[in-house]
Design a protein around this motif. Structure first.
Motif, PDB file in Angstrom:
ATOM      1  N   LEU A  41      12.207 -27.256 -48.890  1.00 58.67           N
ATOM      2  CA  LEU A  41      12.243 -25.915 -49.482  1.00 58.67           C
ATOM      3  C   LEU A  41      13.607 -25.631 -50.104  1.00 58.67           C
ATOM      4  O   LEU A  41      13.689 -25.093 -51.223  1.00 58.67           O
ATOM      5  CB  LEU A  41      11.906 -24.855 -48.437  1.00 58.67           C
ATOM      6  CG  LEU A  41      10.459 -24.804 -47.979  1.00 58.67           C
ATOM      7  CD1 LEU A  41      10.304 -23.813 -46.831  1.00 58.67           C
ATOM      8  CD2 LEU A  41       9.542 -24.430 -49.125  1.00 58.67           C
ATOM      9  N   TYR A  42      14.671 -25.966 -49.395  1.00 56.20           N
ATOM     10  CA  TYR A  42      16.014 -25.774 -49.957  1.00 56.20           C
ATOM     11  C   TYR A  42      16.199 -26.606 -51.222  1.00 56.20           C
ATOM     12  O   TYR A  42      16.756 -26.141 -52.220  1.00 56.20           O
ATOM     13  CB  TYR A  42      17.096 -26.156 -48.943  1.00 56.20           C
ATOM     14  CG  TYR A  42      17.316 -25.154 -47.840  1.00 56.20           C
ATOM     15  CD1 TYR A  42      17.436 -23.794 -48.092  1.00 56.20           C
ATOM     16  CD2 TYR A  42      17.439 -25.577 -46.520  1.00 56.20           C
ATOM     17  CE1 TYR A  42      17.666 -22.881 -47.074  1.00 56.20           C
ATOM     18  CE2 TYR A  42      17.665 -24.673 -45.487  1.00 56.20           C
ATOM     19  CZ  TYR A  42      17.782 -23.330 -45.775  1.00 56.20           C
ATOM     20  OH  TYR A  42      18.010 -22.443 -44.755  1.00 56.20           O
ATOM     21  N   ALA A  43      15.754 -27.844 -51.187  1.00 57.75           N
ATOM     22  CA  ALA A  43      15.898 -28.725 -52.347  1.00 57.75           C
ATOM     23  C   ALA A  43      15.096 -28.204 -53.540  1.00 57.75           C
ATOM     24  O   ALA A  43      15.580 -28.229 -54.681  1.00 57.75           O
ATOM     25  CB  ALA A  43      15.462 -30.141 -51.990  1.00 57.75           C
ATOM     26  N   THR A  44      13.898 -27.720 -53.282  1.00 52.84           N
ATOM     27  CA  THR A  44      13.064 -27.184 -54.358  1.00 52.84           C
ATOM     28  C   THR A  44      13.672 -25.923 -54.945  1.00 52.84           C
ATOM     29  O   THR A  44      13.689 -25.743 -56.175  1.00 52.84           O
ATOM     30  CB  THR A  44      11.641 -26.906 -53.830  1.00 52.84           C
ATOM     31  OG1 THR A  44      11.100 -28.130 -53.332  1.00 52.84           O
ATOM     32  CG2 THR A  44      10.741 -26.355 -54.910  1.00 52.84           C
ATOM     33  N   ALA A  45      14.187 -25.058 -54.085  1.00 56.24           N
ATOM     34  CA  ALA A  45      14.831 -23.837 -54.577  1.00 56.24           C
ATOM     35  C   ALA A  45      16.072 -24.173 -55.388  1.00 56.24           C
ATOM     36  O   ALA A  45      16.337 -23.554 -56.436  1.00 56.24           O
ATOM     37  CB  ALA A  45      15.188 -22.930 -53.408  1.00 56.24           C
TER      38      ALA A  45
ATOM     39  N   SER B 187      18.661 -24.688 -60.748  1.00 56.24           N
ATOM     40  CA  SER B 187      19.225 -25.609 -61.729  1.00 56.24           C
ATOM     41  C   SER B 187      18.479 -25.509 -63.060  1.00 56.24           C
ATOM     42  O   SER B 187      19.094 -25.497 -64.137  1.00 56.24           O
ATOM     43  CB  SER B 187      19.163 -27.045 -61.187  1.00 56.24           C
ATOM     44  OG  SER B 187      19.613 -27.964 -62.151  1.00 56.24           O
ATOM     45  N   ASP B 188      17.160 -25.433 -62.980  1.00 55.23           N
ATOM     46  CA  ASP B 188      16.354 -25.264 -64.195  1.00 55.23           C
ATOM     47  C   ASP B 188      16.691 -23.955 -64.905  1.00 55.23           C
ATOM     48  O   ASP B 188      16.769 -23.902 -66.132  1.00 55.23           O
ATOM     49  CB  ASP B 188      14.861 -25.303 -63.867  1.00 55.23           C
ATOM     50  CG  ASP B 188      14.371 -26.681 -63.465  1.00 55.23           C
ATOM     51  OD1 ASP B 188      15.100 -27.675 -63.688  1.00 55.23           O
ATOM     52  OD2 ASP B 188      13.255 -26.764 -62.906  1.00 55.23           O
ATOM     53  N   ALA B 189      16.903 -22.885 -64.115  1.00 52.29           N
ATOM     54  CA  ALA B 189      17.268 -21.595 -64.699  1.00 52.29           C
ATOM     55  C   ALA B 189      18.612 -21.693 -65.409  1.00 52.29           C
ATOM     56  O   ALA B 189      18.778 -21.167 -66.521  1.00 52.29           O
ATOM     57  CB  ALA B 189      17.308 -20.511 -63.626  1.00 52.29           C
ATOM     58  N   ALA B 190      19.559 -22.379 -64.792  1.00 52.70           N
ATOM     59  CA  ALA B 190      20.875 -22.554 -65.418  1.00 52.70           C
ATOM     60  C   ALA B 190      20.742 -23.288 -66.748  1.00 52.70           C
ATOM     61  O   ALA B 190      21.348 -22.902 -67.755  1.00 52.70           O
ATOM     62  CB  ALA B 190      21.814 -23.314 -64.482  1.00 52.70           C
ATOM     63  N   GLN B 191      19.940 -24.331 -66.761  1.00 51.70           N
ATOM     64  CA  GLN B 191      19.742 -25.086 -68.005  1.00 51.70           C
ATOM     65  C   GLN B 191      19.067 -24.234 -69.073  1.00 51.70           C
ATOM     66  O   GLN B 191      19.402 -24.333 -70.259  1.00 51.70           O
ATOM     67  CB  GLN B 191      18.931 -26.341 -67.723  1.00 51.70           C
ATOM     68  CG  GLN B 191      19.684 -27.362 -66.908  1.00 51.70           C
ATOM     69  CD  GLN B 191      18.839 -28.562 -66.533  1.00 51.70           C
ATOM     70  OE1 GLN B 191      17.724 -28.731 -66.995  1.00 51.70           O
ATOM     71  NE2 GLN B 191      19.376 -29.411 -65.681  1.00 51.70           N
ATOM     72  N   ALA B 192      18.148 -23.382 -68.666  1.00 53.01           N
ATOM     73  CA  ALA B 192      17.476 -22.500 -69.621  1.00 53.01           C
ATOM     74  C   ALA B 192      18.476 -21.522 -70.230  1.00 53.01           C
ATOM     75  O   ALA B 192      18.472 -21.299 -71.454  1.00 53.01           O
ATOM     76  CB  ALA B 192      16.341 -21.753 -68.944  1.00 53.01           C
TER      77      ALA B 192
END
Length: 69
Positions: free
Chosen positions: A39-43, A48-53
């Motif tokens: 769960l921590y890794a997925t969050a 990280s995806d949000a940062a890239q966006a």
């Protein structure tokens, strides 16, 4: 949203990703369950995806050509 706002949000999201990655690492080496580690890794990955966006958004926004007063 301005370019500066997008970059600020990217930094905030990257910091969240880093913090959650640390929790995933601690959970993996501690007594936490495998599910909690995942769960921590997925969050962390989601942040990280949000940062890239946000970085992508910032790249598309025009740089303000006016010098700051």
């Amino acid at each position: 949203m301005t370019r500066e706002q997008a970059l600020s949000r990217a930094v905030d999201a990257a910091n969240e990703a880093r913090a959650l990655a640390g929790k995933a690492k601690d959970a993996a080496y501690g007594r936490e369950s495998t599910a909690r580690t995942a769960l921590y890794a997925t969050a962390s990955r989601a942040w990280s995806d949000a940062a890239q966006a946000y970085i992508g958004i910032a790249a598309e926004l025009a740089v303000d050509e006016k010098p700051e007063a």
